[in-house]
Design a protein around this motif. Structure first.
Motif, PDB file in Angstrom:
ATOM      1  N   THR A   1      28.490  52.062  53.789  1.00  0.00           N
ATOM      2  CA  THR A   1      29.555  51.072  53.872  1.00  0.00           C
ATOM      3  C   THR A   1      30.896  51.745  54.122  1.00  0.00           C
ATOM      4  N   LEU A   2      31.626  51.245  55.114  1.00  0.00           N
ATOM      5  CA  LEU A   2      32.966  51.747  55.388  1.00  0.00           C
ATOM      6  C   LEU A   2      33.973  51.118  54.445  1.00  0.00           C
ATOM      7  N   PHE A   3      33.873  49.823  54.259  1.00  0.00           N
ATOM      8  CA  PHE A   3      34.752  49.147  53.317  1.00  0.00           C
ATOM      9  C   PHE A   3      34.190  47.772  52.979  1.00  0.00           C
ATOM     10  N   ILE A   4      34.643  47.249  51.844  1.00  0.00           N
ATOM     11  CA  ILE A   4      34.352  45.879  51.434  1.00  0.00           C
ATOM     12  C   ILE A   4      35.670  45.270  50.983  1.00  0.00           C
ATOM     13  N   ARG A   5      36.007  44.095  51.504  1.00  0.00           N
ATOM     14  CA  ARG A   5      37.206  43.381  51.061  1.00  0.00           C
ATOM     15  C   ARG A   5      36.792  41.989  50.622  1.00  0.00           C
ATOM     16  N   THR A   6      37.350  41.540  49.529  1.00  0.00           N
ATOM     17  CA  THR A   6      37.099  40.174  49.065  1.00  0.00           C
ATOM     18  C   THR A   6      38.427  39.543  48.678  1.00  0.00           C
ATOM     19  N   SER A   7      38.489  38.234  48.804  1.00  0.00           N
ATOM     20  CA  SER A   7      39.711  37.507  48.447  1.00  0.00           C
ATOM     21  C   SER A   7      39.713  37.108  46.979  1.00  0.00           C
ATOM     22  N   TYR A   8      38.759  37.603  46.205  1.00  0.00           N
ATOM     23  CA  TYR A   8      38.607  37.243  44.799  1.00  0.00           C
ATOM     24  C   TYR A   8      38.110  38.463  44.025  1.00  0.00           C
ATOM     25  N   ASP A   9      38.114  38.378  42.721  1.00  0.00           N
ATOM     26  CA  ASP A   9      37.604  39.456  41.879  1.00  0.00           C
ATOM     27  C   ASP A   9      36.075  39.430  41.931  1.00  0.00           C
ATOM     28  N   SER A  10      35.502  40.402  42.617  1.00  0.00           N
ATOM     29  CA  SER A  10      34.052  40.404  42.854  1.00  0.00           C
ATOM     30  C   SER A  10      33.317  41.404  41.981  1.00  0.00           C
ATOM     31  N   ARG A  11      33.946  41.858  40.903  1.00  0.00           N
ATOM     32  CA  ARG A  11      33.284  42.861  40.065  1.00  0.00           C
ATOM     33  C   ARG A  11      31.986  42.342  39.449  1.00  0.00           C
ATOM     34  N   TRP A  12      31.935  41.056  39.135  1.00  0.00           N
ATOM     35  CA  TRP A  12      30.714  40.487  38.567  1.00  0.00           C
ATOM     36  C   TRP A  12      29.547  40.624  39.541  1.00  0.00           C
ATOM     37  N   MET A  13      29.835  40.433  40.836  1.00  0.00           N
ATOM     38  CA  MET A  13      28.791  40.531  41.858  1.00  0.00           C
ATOM     39  C   MET A  13      28.334  41.979  42.027  1.00  0.00           C
ATOM     40  N   GLN A  14      29.296  42.896  41.999  1.00  0.00           N
ATOM     41  CA  GLN A  14      28.949  44.309  42.140  1.00  0.00           C
ATOM     42  C   GLN A  14      28.073  44.769  40.981  1.00  0.00           C
ATOM     43  N   VAL A  29      18.290  34.461  43.352  1.00  0.00           N
ATOM     44  CA  VAL A  29      18.645  33.048  43.175  1.00  0.00           C
ATOM     45  C   VAL A  29      19.623  32.911  42.016  1.00  0.00           C
ATOM     46  N   ASN A  30      19.405  33.692  40.971  1.00  0.00           N
ATOM     47  CA  ASN A  30      20.329  33.662  39.832  1.00  0.00           C
ATOM     48  C   ASN A  30      21.731  34.094  40.250  1.00  0.00           C
ATOM     49  N   LEU A  31      21.805  35.071  41.168  1.00  0.00           N
ATOM     50  CA  LEU A  31      23.108  35.498  41.666  1.00  0.00           C
ATOM     51  C   LEU A  31      23.789  34.360  42.418  1.00  0.00           C
ATOM     52  N   LEU A  32      23.016  33.614  43.198  1.00  0.00           N
ATOM     53  CA  LEU A  32      23.582  32.475  43.923  1.00  0.00           C
ATOM     54  C   LEU A  32      24.060  31.398  42.951  1.00  0.00           C
ATOM     55  N   ARG A  33      23.333  31.221  41.861  1.00  0.00           N
ATOM     56  CA  ARG A  33      23.755  30.249  40.849  1.00  0.00           C
ATOM     57  C   ARG A  33      25.069  30.685  40.195  1.00  0.00           C
ATOM     58  N   GLU A  34      25.155  31.981  39.932  1.00  0.00           N
ATOM     59  CA  GLU A  34      26.389  32.508  39.338  1.00  0.00           C
ATOM     60  C   GLU A  34      27.561  32.332  40.298  1.00  0.00           C
ATOM     61  N   ALA A  35      27.320  32.571  41.588  1.00  0.00           N
ATOM     62  CA  ALA A  35      28.363  32.380  42.589  1.00  0.00           C
ATOM     63  C   ALA A  35      28.798  30.917  42.646  1.00  0.00           C
ATOM     64  N   ALA A  36      27.829  29.997  42.556  1.00  0.00           N
ATOM     65  CA  ALA A  36      28.144  28.572  42.591  1.00  0.00           C
ATOM     66  C   ALA A  36      29.026  28.174  41.416  1.00  0.00           C
ATOM     67  N   LYS A  37      28.762  28.755  40.243  1.00  0.00           N
ATOM     68  CA  LYS A  37      29.588  28.472  39.066  1.00  0.00           C
ATOM     69  C   LYS A  37      31.032  28.899  39.281  1.00  0.00           C
ATOM     70  N   ARG A  38      31.213  29.899  40.107  1.00  0.00           N
ATOM     71  CA  ARG A  38      32.543  30.450  40.353  1.00  0.00           C
ATOM     72  C   ARG A  38      33.203  29.841  41.584  1.00  0.00           C
ATOM     73  N   GLY A  39      32.606  28.779  42.123  1.00  0.00           N
ATOM     74  CA  GLY A  39      33.228  28.073  43.240  1.00  0.00           C
ATOM     75  C   GLY A  39      32.692  28.409  44.603  1.00  0.00           C
ATOM     76  N   MET A  40      31.606  29.199  44.661  1.00  0.00           N
ATOM     77  CA  MET A  40      31.021  29.589  45.950  1.00  0.00           C
ATOM     78  C   MET A  40      29.644  28.955  46.092  1.00  0.00           C
ATOM     79  N   ARG A  41      29.625  27.652  46.233  1.00  0.00           N
ATOM     80  CA  ARG A  41      28.352  26.936  46.337  1.00  0.00           C
ATOM     81  C   ARG A  41      27.769  27.014  47.735  1.00  0.00           C
TER      82      ARG A  41
END
Length: 280
Positions: A51-64, A107-119
């Protein structure tokens, strides 16, 4: 052309730094109620570990943290799609039934993302060929399946075109910023330029007014600073970050061959004389 895309492209032309490009991309997402933006860039088409870089517009530490599980990271559906395809896709928990098989942990990760507004979201594969790179730009928001499909129908073309142009512009600035990011001094840049030109150590020493051993010491220090493993890698680096022009696209002063291919008439090579037009 949609007004939103037209304005985005006009603003993109005026950018001078990768941060400005990113701000435009995130701003476009917010305008379309897709405020969660992910931008990945890798140094190959299939190896996403480089990976050269990763940028997110939100705090993505939970996903990492969740992706520390190698099985979880391995089953990223939209990354797998982007490795092999150019077509954008809808993603997120609202579209999980359209995914290929993925494990329950994903799938659990997708559920967690949905809880955070990324449905639901829209994911766009990206390509750049010199050097070979692939990337991914994803816009997501708190939308139902029906709402997301409506957004894609209304603005999918705008998002896709903006992602392609934005990626190209971002990578251009990102390469230009390499020297600042890695604290490469002006003297080191000059050494990098001379190495890229194929200048031998003795000639470099004469140009810089130092000894040959000093040249080699500086070269070793430059390798440590840049991560380059050899002299050829330093030469390639000089081109990729813009210190030297691409040898395939140099603006030579003298005549240079131009290939002209016609669907009806075959192909011909002409010489282009700077300031004098085409001559056979």
């Amino acid at each position: 052309m949609p007004d939103l895309l037209q304005q985005f492209l006009c603003d993109l032309e005026t950018t001078t730094h990768s941060t400005q490009v990113w701000q435009l991309i995130v701003g476009l997402g917010r305008d379309l109620r897709l405020p969660f933006v992910d931008f990945f860039s890798t140094s190959g088409y299939t190896d996403w570990k480089k990976t050269l870089f990763i940028r997110t517009s939100y705090d993505s530490r939970w996903m990492q943290d969740l992706n520390l599980d190698p099985e979880n990271d391995r089953w990223s559906y939209f990354r797998s799609h982007a490795m092999h395809c150019l077509t954008p896709i809808t993603i997120g928990l609202e579209f999980v039934e359209e995914y290929h098989h993925i494990p329950a942990t994903r799938v659990n990760l997708l559920r967690e993302a949905a809880k955070r507004g990324m449905r639901a979201g829209f994911s766009i594969p990206l390509r750049q060929h010199a050097p070979p790179q692939s990337g991914l730009l994803t816009f997501a928001g708190d939308h139902s399946r029906r709402e997301m499909i409506a957004i894609v129908k209304a603005h999918g073309w705008t998002l896709h075109a903006a992602a392609l142009a934005g990626h190209q512009r971002y990578i251009y600035h990102f390469a230009q910023e390499f020297t600042n990011r890695n604290q490469i001094t002006d003297k080191q840049q000059e050494l990098l330029r001379l190495i890229g030109l194929g200048t031998k150590d003795k000639a470099i020493a004469q140009k810089l007014g130092i000894s040959v051993s000093a040249v080699r010491q500086r070269m070793n220090a430059l390798m440590q600073r840049t991560g380059a493993a050899s002299r050829p890698e330093l030469a390639a680096l000089a081109m990729s970050i813009g210190i030297l022009p691409d040898p395939l696209h140099r603006a030579d002063e003298g005549p240079f061959p131009a290939l002209i291919e016609m669907d009806e008439g075959g192909s011909r090579t002409h010489l282009w004389h700077t300031g004098a037009g085409l001559r056979q």
